[in-house]
Design an enzyme around this catalytic site. Structure first.
Site, PDB file in Angstrom:
ATOM      1  N   LYS A 128     -11.706  -5.928  -6.766  1.00 19.05           N
ATOM      2  CA  LYS A 128     -12.541  -4.757  -7.231  1.00 19.05           C
ATOM      3  C   LYS A 128     -11.651  -3.691  -8.197  1.00 19.05           C
ATOM      4  O   LYS A 128     -12.060  -2.827  -8.820  1.00 19.05           O
ATOM      5  CB  LYS A 128     -13.128  -3.968  -5.805  1.00 19.05           C
ATOM      6  CG  LYS A 128     -12.005  -3.431  -4.913  1.00 19.05           C
ATOM      7  CD  LYS A 128     -12.762  -2.756  -3.824  1.00 19.05           C
ATOM      8  CE  LYS A 128     -11.756  -2.200  -3.052  1.00 19.05           C
ATOM      9  NZ  LYS A 128     -11.258  -3.110  -1.922  1.00 19.05           N
ATOM     10  N   LYS A 175      -6.422 -13.193  -7.491  1.00 15.61           N
ATOM     11  CA  LYS A 175      -7.528 -13.137  -6.841  1.00 15.61           C
ATOM     12  C   LYS A 175      -8.522 -12.231  -7.374  1.00 15.61           C
ATOM     13  O   LYS A 175      -8.233 -10.826  -7.809  1.00 15.61           O
ATOM     14  CB  LYS A 175      -7.337 -12.590  -5.310  1.00 15.61           C
ATOM     15  CG  LYS A 175      -7.865 -13.252  -4.207  1.00 15.61           C
ATOM     16  CD  LYS A 175      -7.568 -13.213  -2.860  1.00 15.61           C
ATOM     17  CE  LYS A 175      -8.142 -11.823  -2.100  1.00 15.61           C
ATOM     18  NZ  LYS A 175      -8.190 -11.839  -0.780  1.00 15.61           N
ATOM     19  N   LYS A 179       0.762  -1.057  -0.038  1.00 13.43           N
ATOM     20  CA  LYS A 179      -0.132   0.005   0.040  1.00 13.43           C
ATOM     21  C   LYS A 179       0.839   1.263   0.043  1.00 13.43           C
ATOM     22  O   LYS A 179       0.424   2.048  -0.639  1.00 13.43           O
ATOM     23  CB  LYS A 179      -0.947   0.070   1.353  1.00 13.43           C
ATOM     24  CG  LYS A 179      -2.252  -0.864   1.099  1.00 13.43           C
ATOM     25  CD  LYS A 179      -3.437  -0.679   1.965  1.00 13.43           C
ATOM     26  CE  LYS A 179      -4.489  -1.477   1.397  1.00 13.43           C
ATOM     27  NZ  LYS A 179      -5.580  -1.308   2.328  1.00 13.43           N
TER      28      LYS A 179
END
Ligand code: TRP
Length: 332
Positions: A199, A196, A114
Site C-alpha cells: 500500500k 512485494k 520501522k
C-alpha cells in the site's frame, strides 16, 4: 474423532487490503475451514505502534472484517475477531515480554525498518511488538501460522519463546509452524516488480475496493520488461514484471503458465496487460459488492465480531489461566 489442526493469522488494519493480501493470504485461508479450526483477527493493537488517526483505525477495522467475509471467510466456519476485544492478548503479551530477551527484540528486521522510518516515535510498543505477536499466536495453540516472508522472523522468535517457556514450566505451549505460501502466491508491485505489492506504493498496488476503471488503468501502466523478446514467458529473473503479471493471471483464472504462454503467443504485452486487468476486475467485482453490502449492515457486523470475540476469549482464557498458574499467580 481426531481433533482438527488449528490455524491462526492476523492482518493489521493499518491500510486497505489489496490484491497481494487477497491472492497471497486471505483467498487461501477461506479454503481451509473444512480441514482446520481457523482463527483470524484484525490486529488493531499492533497498529498503534505507529501513530494512527482514531476515526480511520475504527473505520478500517470494520472494513477489514467486511472484506474478510466477502473474500470467503465464513464467520460460521471461522472465528473472526478484533484483537483488542480479547483482553488475554494484552495479558499474555505482558507475561511473554518477561520471557523475551532485549537482544532478540533488537535483531528484528521489522523493528529496525520501522524505527528508521518513524524516527520521531520509536516507542516501547514498536520494540516489544514481537512478544505481543507471540501472545496472539500462543493463546490459541495453533499448529500453523500462515504469514508472509516478512513475518517469518517473528514466528521464529515465537518458537524460541515456546522453547524457553516450556523448558522452565513443562508443556504449556504448542510449538507453532510458520506456513509460508508458495512463491507463486507472492504478488509483487505493478510499478516495481522487485518488491512485494504494498500500500505504500499506491500506483503499483491494486486495492480490493478500488473502482474497475482504476484497476484497469493500473494494469495498463504495469511495468513489463525491456528485453527484446517481447513475449509472454515466465522467467522471474529476467522478466520480473511479466512473470508477476502471469502469476496474477494464473491465480485469478486458475490457468497454468503453459496455457497462458500459449494464449498470448505472438501477441504484444499490451493485449496481455489488458487481459490481466480485466480478469482481476471480474475477480474483485463480487468481493467489492459483497463487502459494501456487509459494511452497510452494521447489526450483522456487530454480531460477527461479538460472537467471534466470545469464541476466541474462551480458548484464549484457557491458555492464559494455565500460564498464570504455572508462573505462580494466585488464582482468582
Ligand atoms: N505482525 C503481522 C503483520 O504485520 C500481523 C500479526 C499480528 C500476526 N499478530 C499476528 C500475524 C499473529 C500472524 C499471527 O502482518
Amino acid at each position: 474423532m481426531e481433533e482438527k489442526k488449528v490455524m491462526l493469522s492476523g492482518i493489521q488494519p493499518s491500510g486497505d487490503l489489496h490484491l497481494g493480501n487477497y491472492l497471497g493470504a486471505i483467498k487461501n485461508w477461506g479454503a481451509r475451514a473444512e480441514e482446520f479450526e481457523c482463527f483470524y483477527f484484525m490486529a488493531d493493537m499492533h497498529t498503534i505502534t505507529v501513530r494512527q488517526n482514531p476515526a480511520d483505525l475504527r473505520r478500517r477495522t470494520l472494513e477489514q472484517l467486511a472484506q474478510y467475509i466477502a473474500c470467503g471467510l465464513d464467520p460460521e466456519k471461522n472465528t473472526l475477531f478484533i484483537q483488542s476485544h480479547v483482553s488475554a492478548h494484552a495479558q499474555l503479551g505482558w507475561v511473554l515480554n518477561c520471557y523475551t530477551m532485549f537482544g532478540e527484540l533488537s535483531r528484528m528486521t521489522q523493528f529496525k525498518d520501522k524505527s528508521a522510518k518513524h524516527k520521531d516515535n520509536i516507542n516501547g510498543g514498536l520494540f516489544t511488538y514481537p512478544s505481543l505477536m507471540a501472545a496472539d499466536i500462543l493463546l490459541y495453540q495453533p499448529d500453523f501460522v500462515p504469514v508472509g516472508e516478512d513475518q517469518k522472523q517473528h514466528v521464529e522468535l515465537t518458537r524460541n519463546i515456546v522453547q524457553r517457556f516450556n523448558g522452565i514450566y513443562g508443556d504449556v505451549f504448542k510449538m507453532p509452524q510458520p506456513y509460508i505460501p508458495k512463491a507463486g502466491a507472492r504478488i509483487m508491485g505493478l510499478t516495481a516488480p522487485e518488491a512485494k505489492m504494498s500500500k505504500s506504493v499506491p500506483e503499483g498496488c491494486v486495492f480490493l475496493m478500488e473502482k474497475p476503471e482504476d484497476i484497469a488503468r493500473k494494469f495498463k501502466r504495469a511495468v513489463t520488461d525491456s528485453d527484446t523478446e517481447r513475449c509472454v514467458h515466465f522467467d522471474p529473473e529476467r522478466k520480473p514484471g511479466v512473470s508477476n503479471l502471469m502469476n496474477i493471471y494464473c491465480a485469478v483464472t486458475g490457468k497454468d503458465r503453459q496455457a497462458v504462454e500459449a494464449e498470448f503467443s505472438g501477441q504484444g504485452y499490451g493485449a496481455f496487460k489488458t487481459a490481466v486487468g480485466d480478469a482481476v476486475v471480474e475477480t474483485l467485482r463480487p468481493i467489492r459488492e459483497e463487502a459494501a453490502r456487509i459494511l452497510a449492515d452494521k447489526a450483522y457486523l456487530e454480531k460477527v465480531y461479538t460472537e467471534g470475540a466470545q469464541k476466541a476469549s474462551y480458548v484464549a482464557n484457557k491458555t492464559l489461566r494455565k500460564v498464570y498458574k504455572k508462573i505462580g499467580f494466585v488464582a482468582r
